[in-house]
Design a protein around this motif. Structure first.
Motif, PDB file in Angstrom:
ATOM      1  N   VAL A 105       1.968   2.189 -11.243  1.00 34.39           N
ATOM      2  CA  VAL A 105       2.467   2.549  -9.911  1.00 34.39           C
ATOM      3  C   VAL A 105       1.524   3.538  -9.233  1.00 34.39           C
ATOM      4  N   GLU A 108      -1.685   1.888  -8.081  1.00 34.63           N
ATOM      5  CA  GLU A 108      -1.449   1.081  -6.874  1.00 34.63           C
ATOM      6  C   GLU A 108      -1.336   1.983  -5.657  1.00 34.63           C
ATOM      7  N   LEU A 109      -0.628   3.077  -5.801  1.00 32.95           N
ATOM      8  CA  LEU A 109      -0.479   4.033  -4.707  1.00 32.95           C
ATOM      9  C   LEU A 109      -1.833   4.614  -4.317  1.00 32.95           C
ATOM     10  N   VAL A 119       4.699   3.908   2.418  1.00 28.98           N
ATOM     11  CA  VAL A 119       5.204   2.735   1.714  1.00 28.98           C
ATOM     12  C   VAL A 119       6.596   3.085   1.193  1.00 28.98           C
ATOM     13  N   TYR A 121       9.738   2.799  -1.668  1.00 34.66           N
ATOM     14  CA  TYR A 121       9.853   2.702  -3.121  1.00 34.66           C
ATOM     15  C   TYR A 121       9.937   1.236  -3.552  1.00 34.66           C
ATOM     16  N   LEU A 124       6.607  -0.635  -3.193  1.00 36.06           N
ATOM     17  CA  LEU A 124       5.686  -0.251  -4.265  1.00 36.06           C
ATOM     18  C   LEU A 124       6.076  -0.937  -5.577  1.00 36.06           C
ATOM     19  N   ARG A 127       4.830  -4.436  -5.356  1.00 36.81           N
ATOM     20  CA  ARG A 127       3.370  -4.503  -5.491  1.00 36.81           C
ATOM     21  C   ARG A 127       2.906  -4.490  -6.938  1.00 36.81           C
ATOM     22  N   VAL A 137      10.181   3.641  -9.660  1.00 36.43           N
ATOM     23  CA  VAL A 137       9.067   4.114  -8.837  1.00 36.43           C
ATOM     24  C   VAL A 137       9.328   5.565  -8.430  1.00 36.43           C
ATOM     25  N   VAL A 154       5.350   8.004  -0.100  1.00 35.51           N
ATOM     26  CA  VAL A 154       6.391   7.049  -0.512  1.00 35.51           C
ATOM     27  C   VAL A 154       7.727   7.523   0.062  1.00 35.51           C
TER      28      VAL A 154
END
Length: 189
Positions: A105, A108-109, A119, A121, A124, A127, A137, A154
């Motif tokens: 996670v 990706e963030l 974005v 939660y 994400l 994703r 998340v 987020v």
């Protein structure tokens, strides 16, 4: 006693004054490993003890060598971010303090949510291929050891600000960072 066949790991640290208060920054030879908000003396001491325990090394205040070099670069970039001269950190990161789902996670963030954007939660979670993991998340954001990975970006699916590592007392920092990036208006007072 240290095993002579196990290499010791250098950990460098300092506290930087920023617009959101003092930040503890710690780095290894691999890169920035930990950032802690509101780093007063007690918070810094506790964080350094946990870091020593988790990494198996006693952190040193601003030493030379590769860990010290990584730390100095982190301080330079954090200062530039808070001056408004930097929008994207280009630091080497040491992911030693996160693993599994949380690491996926956070990576990706780090790579997928640029300065000035947000974005949810749930998005994400989608994703990273875990559509049922929006709450997980949130847990990953709350335990982020490297908040240069922008967990403040987020938000809740309804547009609410959501939480921030350290609980409600840290929401002012999240709001301040979002305002700095143009997502929220600057506070009036």
């Amino acid at each position: 006693m240290t095993n002579p066949e196990t290499p010791t790991r250098a950990v460098a640290w300092t506290v930087a004054d920023t617009a959101v208060g003092p930040l503890l920054l710690a780095a290894t030879e691999k890169g920035l490993v930990h950032v802690v908000f509101r780093a007063d003396e007690a918070t810094t001491g506790a964080a350094l003890e946990r870091l020593a325990s988790r990494l198996g090394a006693t952190p040193e205040h601003l030493p030379g060598g590769p860990a010290g070099d990584r730390l100095r670069e982190a301080v330079t970039q954090v200062d530039a971010y808070f001056r408004g001269d930097l929008r994207e950190f280009t630091l080497e990161l040491d992911w030693s303090l996160s693993a599994g789902f949380n690491r996926r996670v956070l990576r990706e963030l780090a790579g997928g949510v640029p300065f000035g954007s947000v974005v949810g939660y749930q998005d994400l979670a989608n994703r990273v291929g875990e559509p049922g993991a929006a709450r997980a998340v949130g847990v990953a954001m709350g335990s982020n050891p490297l908040p240069v990975v922008p967990c403040h970006r987020v938000l809740e699916s309804d547009g609410g600000i959501g939480g921030f590592g350290g609980g409600l007392r840290m929401l002012d920092i999240k709001r301040s960072l979002l305002a700095r990036e143009g997502v929220l208006p600057e506070p009036l007072f």
